[in-house]
Every structure is written in structure tokens, then in C-alpha cells.
Design an enzyme around this catalytic site. Structure first.
Site, PDB file in Angstrom:
ATOM      1  CE  LYS A 118      -9.493   6.557 -16.245  1.00 30.98           C
ATOM      2  NZ  LYS A 118      -9.688   8.022 -16.159  1.00 30.98           N
ATOM      3  CG  HIS A 129      -7.218  -5.878  -4.171  1.00 25.29           C
ATOM      4  ND1 HIS A 129      -6.228  -5.146  -3.558  1.00 25.29           N
ATOM      5  CD2 HIS A 129      -6.596  -6.998  -4.593  1.00 25.29           C
ATOM      6  CE1 HIS A 129      -5.081  -5.794  -3.615  1.00 25.29           C
ATOM      7  NE2 HIS A 129      -5.293  -6.931  -4.229  1.00 25.29           N
ATOM      8  CD  GLU A 175       0.719  -5.277  -6.232  1.00 22.80           C
ATOM      9  OE1 GLU A 175       1.277  -4.222  -6.575  1.00 22.80           O
ATOM     10  OE2 GLU A 175       0.502  -5.584  -5.049  1.00 22.80           O
ATOM     11  NE  ARG A 184      -4.467  -8.452   6.753  1.00 25.16           N
ATOM     12  CZ  ARG A 184      -3.509  -8.222   5.875  1.00 25.16           C
ATOM     13  NH1 ARG A 184      -2.523  -7.395   6.191  1.00 25.16           N
ATOM     14  NH2 ARG A 184      -3.522  -8.787   4.682  1.00 25.16           N
ATOM     15  N   GLY A 232       0.782  -1.224   0.000  1.00 28.24           N
ATOM     16  CA  GLY A 232       0.000   0.000   0.000  1.00 28.24           C
ATOM     17  C   GLY A 232       0.813   1.271   0.000  1.00 28.24           C
ATOM     18  NE  ARG A 237       5.001 -10.166   0.105  1.00 23.23           N
ATOM     19  CZ  ARG A 237       3.750  -9.904   0.445  1.00 23.23           C
ATOM     20  NH1 ARG A 237       2.997 -10.849   0.985  1.00 23.23           N
ATOM     21  NH2 ARG A 237       3.230  -8.704   0.253  1.00 23.23           N
ATOM     22  CB  VAL A 254      -0.791 -11.129   5.636  1.00 19.78           C
ATOM     23  CG1 VAL A 254      -1.485 -11.065   6.995  1.00 19.78           C
ATOM     24  CG2 VAL A 254       0.566 -10.439   5.699  1.00 19.78           C
ATOM     25  CD  GLU A 278      -2.222  -8.461  -4.673  1.00 21.85           C
ATOM     26  OE1 GLU A 278      -2.736  -7.331  -4.659  1.00 21.85           O
ATOM     27  OE2 GLU A 278      -1.612  -8.955  -3.714  1.00 21.85           O
TER      28      GLU A 278
END
Length: 453
Positions: free
Chosen positions: A201, A208, A290, A340, A165, A294, A297, A277
Site C-alpha cells: 500500500k 522516510h 526494509e 550529495r 530506488g 551494510r 552512504v 528503514e
């Protein structure tokens, strides 16, 4: 066929990796800073090594100290976890040069997909739709102005090496470009060591959605459904669910998105676990955003729904094993939600909260999983991520999983620090969540946050 794994991380992810290694019969080495000598991952490992003082740059990001710890302890593999060095191509190369297995993709893959502009080109080469943007790094203000004008405002300026982020600025008009470019470059250099940025853009009110992939070194690649990570505050994920609600994603789009993720992985020769993603538009169109090279979380919700231990397979793949299942063997079961729980004060703009944990009460019961590294009497250090507990609920339906999560939050209690537990409860009770009609902008405005705080 390595036998001893050094975990180059801390907190709940280090504990999670230690457990997977133990189940596979592998020896474990924990590293810690001077501030983490009493941490749970240090207590659970077969051996531990202090690699430096509290600041991350002098400990958990200290490559020389970590590689020395491998030599001292005889560790022949390193698991980088998340954050820190997990997507650092230089560290992966240095491990390989010293005969130490870096548990993750090859350095060249990390480097290619870690640069967001290069990653977009790789996705496009795989025939996967990408968000309109600059063809590569934007170096001059005039170049940015021309590119933004051709796309139309609003646009996003994004760090090529960004993640978590950080390194993202929205620009609504040409007058905002100069300052936004300067600030984003400075932040990118400060956090990622590279000041390169590109333009993209900005889609209005997308979701997401990220697809979990798993690949071995024999050319086998599978996808394990998707996670909806749209509930974000300042580009930081707050709550995730798997699968994406049916109101957002049809089975056909889900299949197409999964197949697109596999094509991206094959295009770059990916091995191990990774996440591709996407941004999902209202009409079912999706665009590559992207790839995270890895473990994520939020991987537990995928594990519960798909019945695959992702961390175990991440290790097994790097030990040279072949996947024992194919795409047709994988079957989703139910729905899972992750909240979280952070040590922070929502009423004070989510400022981190530091203190010693007392009166800690953790929830339990059927369908509840907790990934954590905290315990009664543990002192939260001020230097690192403030995640306390990942609460995960799994049930046959979304409604049942949400009910389990609400009960788990009711049972959770701790003194000594503030938490966002009450904020998470109100989010679960909100109309936006219950109707599943949320997107990445739902928690963007101060008004929406204030209603939940």
C-alpha cells in the site's frame, strides 16, 4: 583476527574504509577496473589489483576475480562497502567457503533481509508494524488485482530483491497493473537477478526515516538515533539529516522506532552495522519498510552526531570484539546534514556529466567534513555512480548546521563537469526545508524540481 582487508568497492566509500583500516593497523588491498587505475583508492592502498575491464559486471561484480585477488595478495578479509556485492549472499558464502572473512552479517541474514517480502515477515514476527501489502511474492496478475483491490489504490509494485530506488512502480488503478507488473519484473531481473515482486500500500506523504543499528556477536545491539532521508528524487536520496527534525519526530516516537529496529536485528541474529528503514505517517505511526544489511552512504551524519566510528566498529565486530558501550552510554550531540554533490546537469533532467576535473576548490572549516575520492585532474569515468563529494555539516542546532552547509556549498567549485551544487543550495533555501515540513513526495513532481533547477 584478520590482518589484511581487500576493499571490494571504489570511490569515496573505498577511501573511507581504507582510512579506517589504516587507523586499526590493518593492511589494505584495493581492487580496480581498467577505467579506475588512477583512482584515489588505488593510490592510497598498500596494494592494488586490477580485476577486469570498465563495466561493473566484468570487474567490481566479478566474484571470481575478486576472490582470486584475495589469494594473490593474502587478504584474509573483504569489506564490500556499499552497492556492488555488499548485499550479495552468494558472495558472502563464497568468502566464507574460502576462509575469508566477509565484513558484514552472515549470508543467511543477508539473504533473508535482502528479500523484501521475507524481511517484512521477520519484522512482523518481531512485533514491528509493517505496511499493508501482499503476504509474499505476487506471481499472477489476478492475484495482484485482488490484493490491490483489498488494500485500495494507489499501490506500489516492488522488487523483492530491490534497493537503491530501483524496481518500484506506482499503480493508481487496475488498468495500470499489467504493464506495471511486467516492467517492474523486467527491471528487477535486470538489476538484481531476480524478477520476483510484491505489492505494498502506498502511504500518502509519509517521511522516510531510517534507524542506525550496531550489533556484536555477543548479543549486544544498540541503535544510534535516526536519519531523515525524505528528500528524494525518483527514490534516490538527495539530502539527509540527523536527527529527524523535531517537527516530524517526538522523543517518544524516536525511542519506539529505535527499540523496534533493535527487535528486528535481534529477530534475525544480526551482527555488524545495519539500517532499519521506516515510513513515518503524520500521526506518528511508523511502519517497517526494509533493512539495509551494510553501511549506508549517509553514515557520516550519524557518526558526527553520535561520536561513534561506524566503519571502525563494523570491522572490530567482525574481528570478534565486543561493544564497549551500551544504549545508556550513547548521547546525541547536535545536528548534521549531508548533501550529495553529483556530477550531473539538473537542467537536463539530471543527466550524468563526464569530464576531467579542473579548478577544484573544496570547502573546509569547523564542523565541515568531506568524504570524497576526487582530486584535481581526475577524470570522471562514465561507467559508475556519479557522486563527487559528500558534504557534511555538523553544528549544535539544525539552523546552524544548515548555515554551515550553505557556506560550504558557496566555497565548493569545480570546472570540467556540471554539478548539482546550485540545486542543493536552492533546496537548503527552500521553504520546505527551512520549515522542515517536507516528505518523500516533496521532490516528486516536475513542478517542484523545476522550481529548484
Amino acid at each position: 583476527m584478520f590482518e589484511k582487508v581487500l576493499i571490494a568497492n571504489r570511490g569515496e566509500i573505498a577511501v573511507r574504509i581504507l582510512r579506517a583500516c589504516g587507523e586499526l593497523g590493518l593492511g589494505t588491498v584495493a581492487i580496480c577496473s581498467q577505467a579506475d587505475k588512477n583512482a584515489l583508492h588505488v593510490q592510497l592502498a598498500d596494494r592494488s589489483v586490477c580485476v577486469g575491464p570498465a563495466p561493473s559486471a566484468k570487474s567490481y561484480l566479478n566474484m571470481d576475480a575478486i576472490l582470486s585477488a584475495c589469494k594473490i595478495t593474502g587478504a584474509d578479509a573483504v569489506h564490500p562497502g556499499v552497492g556492488f556485492l555488499s548485499e550479495n549472499a552468494e558472495f558472502a558464502e563464497r568468502c566464507e567457503e574460502q576462509g575469508i572473512c566477509f565484513i558484514g552479517p552472515k549470508a543467511e541474514v543477508i539473504r533473508k533481509m535482502g528479500d523484501k517480502a521475507n524481511a517484512k515477515r521477520a519484522a512482523a514476527a518481531a512485533g514491528v508494524p509493517t505496511i499493508p501489502g501482499s503476504p509474499g511474492v505476487v506471481r499472477e496478475q489476478k492475484e495482484a488485482e485482488v490484493c490491490a483491490q483489498s488494500m485500495g489504490y494507489p499501490v506500489l509494485i516492488k522488487a523483492c530483491a530491490g534497493g537503491g530506488g530501483r524496481g518500484i512502480r506506482q499503480v493508481d488503478c487496475v488498468g495500470q497493473l499489467p504493464e506495471a507488473l511486467a516492467v517492474t519484473r523486467e527491471e528487477a531481473l535486470r538489476f538484481f537477478g531476480c524478477g520476483d515482486v510484491y505489492l505494498e500500500k502506498k502511504l500518502l506523504h509519509p517521511r522516510h526515516v531510517e534507524v542506525q543499528i550496531l550489533a556484536d556477536s555477543f548479543g549486544n545491539v544498540v541503535y544510534l538515533g535516526e536519519r531523515d532521508c525524505s528528500l528524494q528524487r525518483r527514490h534516490q536520496k538527495v539530502l539527509e539529516e540527523c536527527p529527524s527534525p523535531s517537527t516530524a519526530l517526538t522523543d517518544e516516537v524516536r525511542r519506539k522506532m529505535g527499540e523496534a529496529a533493535v527487535r528486528v536485528a535481534r529477530q534475525v541474529g544480526y551482527t555488524g552495522v545495519g539500517t532499519v528503514e521506516f515510513l513515518l505517517d503524520h500521526d506518528g505511526s511508523f511502519y517497517f519498510m526494509e533493512m539495509n544489511t551494510r553501511i549506508q552512504v549517509e553514515h557520516p551524519i550519524t557518526e558526527l552526531v553520535w561520536g561513534v566510528d561506524l566503519v571502525e566498529w563494523q570491522i572490530r565486530v567482525d574481528r570478534g570484539e565486543r561493544l564497549t558501550f551500551g544504549q545508556s552510554d550513547l548521547l546525541a550531540r547536535g545536528h548534521a546534514i549531508e548533501c550529495r554533490i553529483n556530477a550531473e546537469t539538473p537542467e537536463k533532467n539530471f543527466a550524468p556529466s563526464v569530464g576531467t576535473l579542473t579548478n577544484l576548490r573544496l570547502p573546509g572549516g569547523s564542523g565541515i567534513r568531506l568524504d570524497t575520492a576526487v582530486y584535481e585532474g581526475y577524470s570522471i569515468p562514465p561507467y559508475y555512480d556519479n557522486l563527487l563529494v559528500k558534504l557534511i555539516a555538523h553544528a549544535p542546532t539544525r539552523e546552524q548546521a544548515a548555515a554551515k552547509m550553505r557556506q560550504a556549498i558557496r566555497e565548493f567549485s569545480v570546472s570540467g563537469v556540471d554539478t548539482n551544487a546550485a540545486f542543493q543550495m536552492r533546496l537548503l533555501q527552500s521553504e520546505a526545508f527551512q520549515s522542515a515540513r517536507y516528505d518523500i513526495c516533496t521532490l516528486e513532481s516536475e513542478e517542484s524540481i523545476a522550481a529548484l533547477v
